[in-house]
Design an enzyme around this catalytic site. Structure first.
Site, mmCIF file in Angstrom:
data_model
loop_
_atom_site.group_PDB
_atom_site.id
_atom_site.type_symbol
_atom_site.label_atom_id
_atom_site.label_comp_id
_atom_site.label_asym_id
_atom_site.label_seq_id
_atom_site.Cartn_x
_atom_site.Cartn_y
_atom_site.Cartn_z
ATOM 1 C CE LYS A 53 43.312 69.034 66.818
ATOM 2 N NZ LYS A 53 41.996 69.274 66.203
ATOM 3 C CG ASN A 54 42.908 67.372 63.041
ATOM 4 O OD1 ASN A 54 42.313 67.396 64.117
ATOM 5 N ND2 ASN A 54 43.244 68.471 62.384
ATOM 6 C CB CYS A 155 33.747 77.166 64.220
ATOM 7 S SG CYS A 155 34.390 75.945 65.258
ATOM 8 N NE ARG A 160 35.187 73.944 60.933
ATOM 9 C CZ ARG A 160 36.009 73.333 61.775
ATOM 10 N NH1 ARG A 160 36.305 73.888 62.921
ATOM 11 N NH2 ARG A 160 36.523 72.161 61.465
ATOM 12 C CG ASP A 345 44.431 72.772 60.641
ATOM 13 O OD1 ASP A 345 43.548 73.640 60.583
ATOM 14 O OD2 ASP A 345 44.183 71.548 60.714
ATOM 15 N NE ARG A 437 39.399 71.807 71.436
ATOM 16 C CZ ARG A 437 38.437 72.065 70.586
ATOM 17 N NH1 ARG A 437 38.018 73.288 70.422
ATOM 18 N NH2 ARG A 437 37.879 71.100 69.895
HETATM 19 C C1 EPZ Z 1 39.341 69.231 59.361
HETATM 20 O O1 EPZ Z 1 38.137 69.894 59.671
HETATM 21 C C2 EPZ Z 1 40.272 69.460 60.538
HETATM 22 N N1 EPZ Z 1 39.661 68.903 61.735
HETATM 23 C C3 EPZ Z 1 40.545 70.940 60.713
HETATM 24 O O2 EPZ Z 1 41.489 71.108 61.749
HETATM 25 C C4 EPZ Z 1 41.147 71.490 59.401
HETATM 26 O O3 EPZ Z 1 41.322 72.884 59.514
HETATM 27 C C5 EPZ Z 1 40.208 71.180 58.236
HETATM 28 O O4 EPZ Z 1 39.942 69.751 58.171
HETATM 29 C C6 EPZ Z 1 40.787 71.597 56.883
HETATM 30 O O5 EPZ Z 1 42.006 70.968 56.682
HETATM 31 C C7 EPZ Z 1 39.758 67.595 61.964
HETATM 32 O O6 EPZ Z 1 40.331 66.835 61.194
HETATM 33 C C8 EPZ Z 1 39.167 67.089 63.236
HETATM 34 P P1 EPZ Z 1 36.556 70.368 56.083
HETATM 35 P P2 EPZ Z 1 36.822 69.607 58.804
HETATM 36 O O7 EPZ Z 1 35.272 69.612 56.102
HETATM 37 O O8 EPZ Z 1 36.802 68.199 58.377
HETATM 38 C C9 EPZ Z 1 33.430 73.582 54.340
HETATM 39 C C10 EPZ Z 1 42.432 72.090 63.694
HETATM 40 O O9 EPZ Z 1 42.852 73.221 64.015
HETATM 41 N N2 EPZ Z 1 32.426 72.499 54.495
HETATM 42 O O10 EPZ Z 1 37.650 69.871 55.205
HETATM 43 O O11 EPZ Z 1 35.686 70.133 59.574
HETATM 44 C C11 EPZ Z 1 33.980 74.051 55.679
HETATM 45 O O12 EPZ Z 1 33.140 75.019 56.257
HETATM 46 C C12 EPZ Z 1 41.150 71.912 62.912
HETATM 47 O O13 EPZ Z 1 43.005 71.033 64.034
HETATM 48 C C13 EPZ Z 1 31.132 72.717 54.038
HETATM 49 O O14 EPZ Z 1 30.783 73.797 53.538
HETATM 50 O O15 EPZ Z 1 37.103 70.557 57.556
HETATM 51 C C14 EPZ Z 1 35.337 74.569 55.279
HETATM 52 O O16 EPZ Z 1 35.212 75.870 54.773
HETATM 53 C C15 EPZ Z 1 40.400 73.198 62.677
HETATM 54 N N3 EPZ Z 1 30.229 71.693 54.157
HETATM 55 C C16 EPZ Z 1 35.754 73.624 54.150
HETATM 56 O O17 EPZ Z 1 34.544 73.034 53.679
HETATM 57 C C17 EPZ Z 1 30.558 70.482 54.701
HETATM 58 O O18 EPZ Z 1 29.676 69.608 54.782
HETATM 59 C C18 EPZ Z 1 36.724 72.508 54.555
HETATM 60 O O19 EPZ Z 1 36.230 71.882 55.719
HETATM 61 C C19 EPZ Z 1 31.875 70.284 55.145
HETATM 62 C C20 EPZ Z 1 32.795 71.299 55.030
#
Ligand code: EPZ
Length: 459
Positions: A53-54, A155, A160, A345, A437
């Site tokens: 998915k991701n 969320c 996030r 995850d 999802r």
């Molecule tokens: C991806 O989300 C995945 N989603 C998530 O999977 C996964 O949990 C996550 O990466 C971490 O591995 C998809 O790929 C569609 P991040 P993403 O940006 O890209 C903070 C699932 O269950 N952050 O790596 O949104 C954020 O809040 C989902 O399949 C900022 O502060 O995750 C988090 O604490 C849930 N500012 C951390 O960084 C930003 O601009 C990592 O988030 C971006 C992120």
């Protein structure tokens, strides 16, 4: 008609939530199906792993970078991919899905053609249902010089923010403003390559910037980039589309921008989170299953963590063979980390697994600030868990007991399915739309391995 589906079974309407759990839209109410599980049966046989998915979601967004056709194989049949298809369709992308000729084990072939972008706005109604919608931002600004994308809200698993995506685009010369809940990014003269240093690792920001940089003038370097396999998959697809990218899979990615990208054919990697989830499902039921199409290199940290817990994972020609090493599981200490560490995850699923292990397990969540929503539900099934800040101490109990349960995000929901598979008696998992999802045909796949499990359709 821009959106053409050829599904052989009903997929929930492309209308769901933030990628972890906003409530459904009242006008577009998704199914309120439940899953009934009678626990205690070991899983045996083979179980096919779907495309990731991701990986699929950013790959679909990459179609916005070219006016030629991008064809993706091994696309999982999920509510989230349907939501992304809806979003792209309203930008003007023709989306075709062919269920008959899917690559991999269960995947479909999806073709996407963005020959004319009719809207550069990603509306609130779609973005709030799936945060990954923000991945259209980079490609739209890069190709059209402008994008207006609803700011994703918080969320159920954390606040996030998307500040890293926005700061990165500003480094490439975009002007970014927040107006009326929308991100408005403009770059009338196009983007220009630059060095972007991420203060911490973000998967989505790395993906957005990688895509944007492909059409920027000159060279972009992403420093402290995410190293997830989904990033490597995206880079390979972008390279097939004509992009010049080096270093994907390391923390330094270099991209030399091009005037245009072309079409390509690409096969999505197997889902490492689905793989890890079913590894733990096999372990929790003391089963013996071959996960078809799964790759050990994608779940190495998970297999390494599970080995001392008493789970054997072995690569076979067809996938991964999983079983308990001998007897009862042992508690282990695990901390979630960006790849190649143990994935956030899979934290909820590991916690379910540890509920009946011998001794104690300490599980620390370092990526999201609120990702323990499964704890109270697992405790209702008899688990003994104490949470202190970002750490959960799980003391193994001899058995779980079935209960009606409900969770507020995808991975928390599936952890309750795992607990239900091991529990004595009946478990009803409510709000199956979360599972839909990210897990393709979850009840069919598990039932085919002997689980007593069925979907109760919302009539
Ligand atoms: C991806 O989300 C995945 N989603 C998530 O999977 C996964 O949990 C996550 O990466 C971490 O591995 C998809 O790929 C569609 P991040 P993403 O940006 O890209 C903070 C699932 O269950 N952050 O790596 O949104 C954020 O809040 C989902 O399949 C900022 O502060 O995750 C988090 O604490 C849930 N500012 C951390 O960084 C930003 O601009 C990592 O988030 C971006 C992120």
């Amino acid at each position: 008609m821009k959106l053409r589906y050829m599904f052989d079974y009903a997929v929930p309407a492309p209308t769901l939530f933030c990628d972890s759990g906003a409530e459904p839209d009242a006008r577009l109410q998704p199914s309120m199906d439940k899953i009934r599980i009678r626990g205690g049966r070991p899983l045996r046989g083979t179980l096919p792993i779907s495309g990731a998915k991701n990986a699929t979601l950013p790959l679909m967004a990459a179609a916005l970078l070219t006016d030629e056709t991008l064809t993706l194989a091994n696309v999982p049949h999920l509510a989230d991919t349907a939501t992304m298809a809806s979003l792209l369709a309203q930008h003007g992308v023709s989306v075709g899905i062919d269920g008959a000729t899917g690559g991999g084990h269960t995947g479909r072939v999806m073709s996407l053609k963005a020959d004319r972008i009719v809207s550069t706005t990603a509306p609130y109604d779609l973005v709030r249902k799936m945060r990954a919608s923000v991945l259209v931002l980079g490609p739209l600004v890069a190709r059209e010089g402008q994008a207006r994308v609803s700011l994703p809200g918080g969320c159920s698993i954390g606040t996030r923010p998307v500040d890293l995506h926005l700061k990165g685009l500003e480094r490439l010369g975009a002007r970014v403003e927040l107006t009326n809940g929308y991100i408005e990014a403009t770059a009338p003269g196009g983007l220009t390559g630059a060095e972007v240093v991420f203060p911490f690792v973000s998967v989505g920001a790395t993906e957005n910037l990688m895509m944007a940089a492909c059409l920027a003038k000159g060279e972009t370097t992403l420093v402290n980039a995410a190293r997830e396999p989904e990033i490597v998959d995206l880079a390979q697809c972008l390279a097939a589309m004509g992009a010049e990218i080096e270093g994907a899979g390391t923390d330094r990615i270099r991209i030399r921008g091009r005037d245009r990208l072309g079409g390509a054919e690409h096969t999505v990697i197997p889902d490492r989170i689905e793989t890890g989830t079913y590894m733990m499902a096999v372990a929790i039921t003391d089963g013996d299953v071959e996960l078809l199409g799964a790759r050990l290199d994608l779940v190495a940290a998970v297999a390494d963590a599970l080995a001392p817990a008493g789970v054997t994972v072995r690569q076979t020609e067809r996938g991964l063979h999983v079983r308990r090493t001998n007897g009862r599981l042992t508690g282990i200490d695990v901390m979630t980390e960006p790849y190649p560490g143990f994935p956030t995850d899979l934290q909820a699923q590991l916690m379910a697994l540890m509920t009946t292990a011998g001794g104690a397990a300490m599980i620390t969540e370092t990526i999201f600030e609120n990702r323990f929503m499964h704890v109270p539900e697992l405790m209702r099934m008899g688990a003994n868990i104490n949470v202190h800040q970002a750490t959960a101490l799980v003391r193994g109990v001899p058995k779980l007991t079935g209960a009606p349960v409900m969770a507020t995000d995808l991975r928390a929901s599936v952890s309750l399915v795992l607990a239900g598979l091991a529990a004595e008696g009946e478990t009803i998992v409510n709000r199956v739309y979360h599972l839909d999802r990210g897990y393709e045909r979850v009840e069919e796949k598990l039932a085919a391995c002997g689980a007593e499990m069925e979907r109760i359709r919302d009539s």
